[in-house]
Motif scaffolding. Sequence first.
Motif, PDB file in Angstrom:
ATOM      1  N   ALA A   2      -0.716  37.521  44.765  1.00  0.00           N
ATOM      2  CA  ALA A   2       0.470  38.172  44.207  1.00  0.00           C
ATOM      3  C   ALA A   2       1.052  39.182  45.186  1.00  0.00           C
ATOM      4  O   ALA A   2       2.278  39.307  45.288  1.00  0.00           O
ATOM      5  CB  ALA A   2       0.119  38.844  42.882  1.00  0.00           C
ATOM      6  N   ASP A   3       0.181  39.886  45.924  1.00  0.00           N
ATOM      7  CA  ASP A   3       0.670  40.830  46.933  1.00  0.00           C
ATOM      8  C   ASP A   3       1.479  40.118  48.006  1.00  0.00           C
ATOM      9  O   ASP A   3       2.535  40.601  48.420  1.00  0.00           O
ATOM     10  CB  ASP A   3      -0.497  41.563  47.600  1.00  0.00           C
ATOM     11  N   LEU A   4       0.984  38.980  48.456  1.00  0.00           N
ATOM     12  CA  LEU A   4       1.714  38.221  49.477  1.00  0.00           C
ATOM     13  C   LEU A   4       3.066  37.755  48.960  1.00  0.00           C
ATOM     14  O   LEU A   4       4.090  37.900  49.632  1.00  0.00           O
ATOM     15  CB  LEU A   4       0.902  37.002  49.928  1.00  0.00           C
ATOM     16  N   MET A   5       3.079  37.205  47.760  1.00  0.00           N
ATOM     17  CA  MET A   5       4.333  36.676  47.201  1.00  0.00           C
ATOM     18  C   MET A   5       5.343  37.803  46.955  1.00  0.00           C
ATOM     19  O   MET A   5       6.514  37.678  47.306  1.00  0.00           O
ATOM     20  CB  MET A   5       4.072  35.918  45.904  1.00  0.00           C
ATOM     21  N   HIS A   6       4.898  38.887  46.353  1.00  0.00           N
ATOM     22  CA  HIS A   6       5.820  39.987  46.085  1.00  0.00           C
ATOM     23  C   HIS A   6       6.266  40.654  47.378  1.00  0.00           C
ATOM     24  O   HIS A   6       7.407  41.106  47.491  1.00  0.00           O
ATOM     25  CB  HIS A   6       5.170  41.010  45.150  1.00  0.00           C
ATOM     26  N   GLY A   7       5.377  40.722  48.352  1.00  0.00           N
ATOM     27  CA  GLY A   7       5.758  41.268  49.653  1.00  0.00           C
ATOM     28  C   GLY A   7       6.819  40.427  50.337  1.00  0.00           C
ATOM     29  O   GLY A   7       7.757  40.951  50.938  1.00  0.00           O
ATOM     30  N   ARG A   8       6.683  39.107  50.235  1.00  0.00           N
ATOM     31  CA  ARG A   8       7.685  38.219  50.834  1.00  0.00           C
ATOM     32  C   ARG A   8       9.040  38.391  50.154  1.00  0.00           C
ATOM     33  O   ARG A   8      10.082  38.428  50.811  1.00  0.00           O
ATOM     34  CB  ARG A   8       7.221  36.763  50.739  1.00  0.00           C
ATOM     35  N   VAL A   9       9.022  38.528  48.840  1.00  0.00           N
ATOM     36  CA  VAL A   9      10.273  38.768  48.108  1.00  0.00           C
ATOM     37  C   VAL A   9      10.852  40.122  48.505  1.00  0.00           C
ATOM     38  O   VAL A   9      12.061  40.268  48.697  1.00  0.00           O
ATOM     39  CB  VAL A   9      10.045  38.677  46.582  1.00  0.00           C
ATOM     40  N   GLY A  10       9.998  41.131  48.658  1.00  0.00           N
ATOM     41  CA  GLY A  10      10.454  42.459  49.062  1.00  0.00           C
ATOM     42  C   GLY A  10      11.083  42.461  50.445  1.00  0.00           C
ATOM     43  O   GLY A  10      12.109  43.096  50.682  1.00  0.00           O
ATOM     44  N   MET A  11      10.462  41.718  51.386  1.00  0.00           N
ATOM     45  CA  MET A  11      11.027  41.647  52.739  1.00  0.00           C
ATOM     46  C   MET A  11      12.378  40.948  52.717  1.00  0.00           C
ATOM     47  O   MET A  11      13.330  41.378  53.376  1.00  0.00           O
ATOM     48  CB  MET A  11      10.050  40.935  53.682  1.00  0.00           C
ATOM     49  N   LEU A  12      12.463  39.886  51.940  1.00  0.00           N
ATOM     50  CA  LEU A  12      13.742  39.179  51.813  1.00  0.00           C
ATOM     51  C   LEU A  12      14.789  40.087  51.171  1.00  0.00           C
ATOM     52  O   LEU A  12      15.929  40.151  51.631  1.00  0.00           O
ATOM     53  CB  LEU A  12      13.553  37.905  50.986  1.00  0.00           C
ATOM     54  N   ALA A  13      14.400  40.829  50.147  1.00  0.00           N
ATOM     55  CA  ALA A  13      15.335  41.721  49.459  1.00  0.00           C
ATOM     56  C   ALA A  13      15.849  42.816  50.383  1.00  0.00           C
ATOM     57  O   ALA A  13      17.044  43.130  50.383  1.00  0.00           O
ATOM     58  CB  ALA A  13      14.661  42.339  48.235  1.00  0.00           C
ATOM     59  N   ALA A  14      14.958  43.406  51.175  1.00  0.00           N
ATOM     60  CA  ALA A  14      15.376  44.488  52.071  1.00  0.00           C
ATOM     61  C   ALA A  14      16.373  43.990  53.116  1.00  0.00           C
ATOM     62  O   ALA A  14      17.369  44.662  53.406  1.00  0.00           O
ATOM     63  CB  ALA A  14      14.159  45.103  52.757  1.00  0.00           C
ATOM     64  N   VAL A  15      16.133  42.801  53.654  1.00  0.00           N
ATOM     65  CA  VAL A  15      17.051  42.247  54.658  1.00  0.00           C
ATOM     66  C   VAL A  15      18.379  41.873  54.013  1.00  0.00           C
ATOM     67  O   VAL A  15      19.455  42.214  54.513  1.00  0.00           O
ATOM     68  CB  VAL A  15      16.412  41.033  55.360  1.00  0.00           C
TER      69      VAL A  15
END
Length: 156
Positions: A2-15
């Motif tokens: 879940a950390d990996l998936m949410h982190g990937r979404v967070g990185m996409l959101a920030a960009v």
Amino acid sequence: EADLMHGRVGMLAAVVFLVQEKYHPLFGGAVNGPAIGHIPQIPPIFWACLVLTIGLAEAYRIQIGWAEPAPLPDSQFKLRDEYTLGDFGFDTLRLKSTGAAELKLMQLKEINNGRLAMIAAAAFLAQEAVNGKQIFENLSATKSFQQPPVSGISGR
């Protein structure tokens, strides 16, 4: 995982948060202004398509990683033995490390950067909620801020 998936979404959101301020070709350019006000401007059909797409991606992820549930209670919610957390077979840039130690280190970096990106996206939303300006507007206003001279101190 879940950390990996949410982190990937967070990185996409920030960009995407930063990119959408200068480049927004979707919806004929009708969606504009601070990102915090974009949700009401987007047509409902987009949200239906987004929910369907997310559902399909999650179903695919479940099929790859999770073992078939068996009738025994202790065999439910188990991952497949051959499954690597966060690996969905989608590595078009070939960035995945080949060694186990390298992969673990890369995943740790991805988790840490993802957490930072989630905080950044939340900060972007908070800043826009406070003053209703886009992020680049806030940055340019901060950049142009000049500190007034302190009175009573001579330049000698």
